[in-house]
Design an enzyme around this catalytic site. Structure first.
Site, PDB file in Angstrom:
ATOM      1  N   CYS A   1       0.920  -1.194  -0.064  1.00  0.00           N
ATOM      2  CA  CYS A   1       0.078  -0.018  -0.029  1.00  0.00           C
ATOM      3  C   CYS A   1       0.839   1.255   0.077  1.00  0.00           C
ATOM      4  O   CYS A   1       1.735   1.371   0.853  1.00  0.00           O
ATOM      5  CB  CYS A   1      -0.799   0.151   1.255  1.00  0.00           C
ATOM      6  SG  CYS A   1      -1.937   1.764   1.591  1.00  0.00           S
ATOM      7  N   GLY A   2       0.789   2.159  -1.048  1.00  0.00           N
ATOM      8  CA  GLY A   2       1.279   3.352  -1.057  1.00  0.00           C
ATOM      9  C   GLY A   2       1.255   4.233   0.018  1.00  0.00           C
ATOM     10  O   GLY A   2       2.162   4.934   0.637  1.00  0.00           O
TER      11      GLY A   2
END
Length: 140
Positions: A11-12
């Protein structure tokens, strides 16, 4: 400073949050919550400490949220906990705990509000969004 992040390395937002924590000079305890899901009680503690509802802690995007009908207002917290327990991807991320507070760090720069040293210098997210400019001014 003791910092714990419930992290998803895919997840960025979670990666950006962890990078800001590290840039503040702290090495956080990283819990990859998909590999080591928090217990029901721990989820409730995190949600309560963050000042949000369990429903607010649900992730809708790229999860079985719709298929499981979790948007139905008749679903109880017990129903939601059962769903998260069966599919931890339903728990939004990243949750971060520090001595200053606990937050669901969406967007990632929310973490700056609970770091003892939020003056982390210039910071640009992976997507190119500048959070803190070269002069140290927080833009978001």
């Amino acid at each position: 400073m003791s910092v714990t992040i419930y992290h998803n390395p895919d997840c960025g937002t979670s990666r950006n949050t962890l990078a800001m924590i590290r840039q503040s000079g702290v090495e956080a305890t990283v819990i990859e919550y998909l590999k080591t899901p928090p217990s029901r009680d721990r989820i409730l503690e995190l949600v309560s400490a963050a000042g949000i509802s369990l429903r607010d802690a649900l992730r809708k995007k790229d999860t079985p949220y719709e298929e499981l009908g979790l948007g139905d207002p008749a679903k109880t917290d017990e129903d939601l906990l059962e769903a998260i327990e069966a599919q931890p991807i339903l728990l939004n991320r990243p949750f971060v705990e520090t001595p200053v507070g606990t937050r669901l760090c969406r967007p990632s720069e929310v973490v700056l509000d609970i770091l003892e040293n939020p003056d982390i210098g210039p910071f640009t997210k992976e997507d190119g969004e500048v959070i803190i400019d070269a002069e140290g001014k927080r833009l978001v």
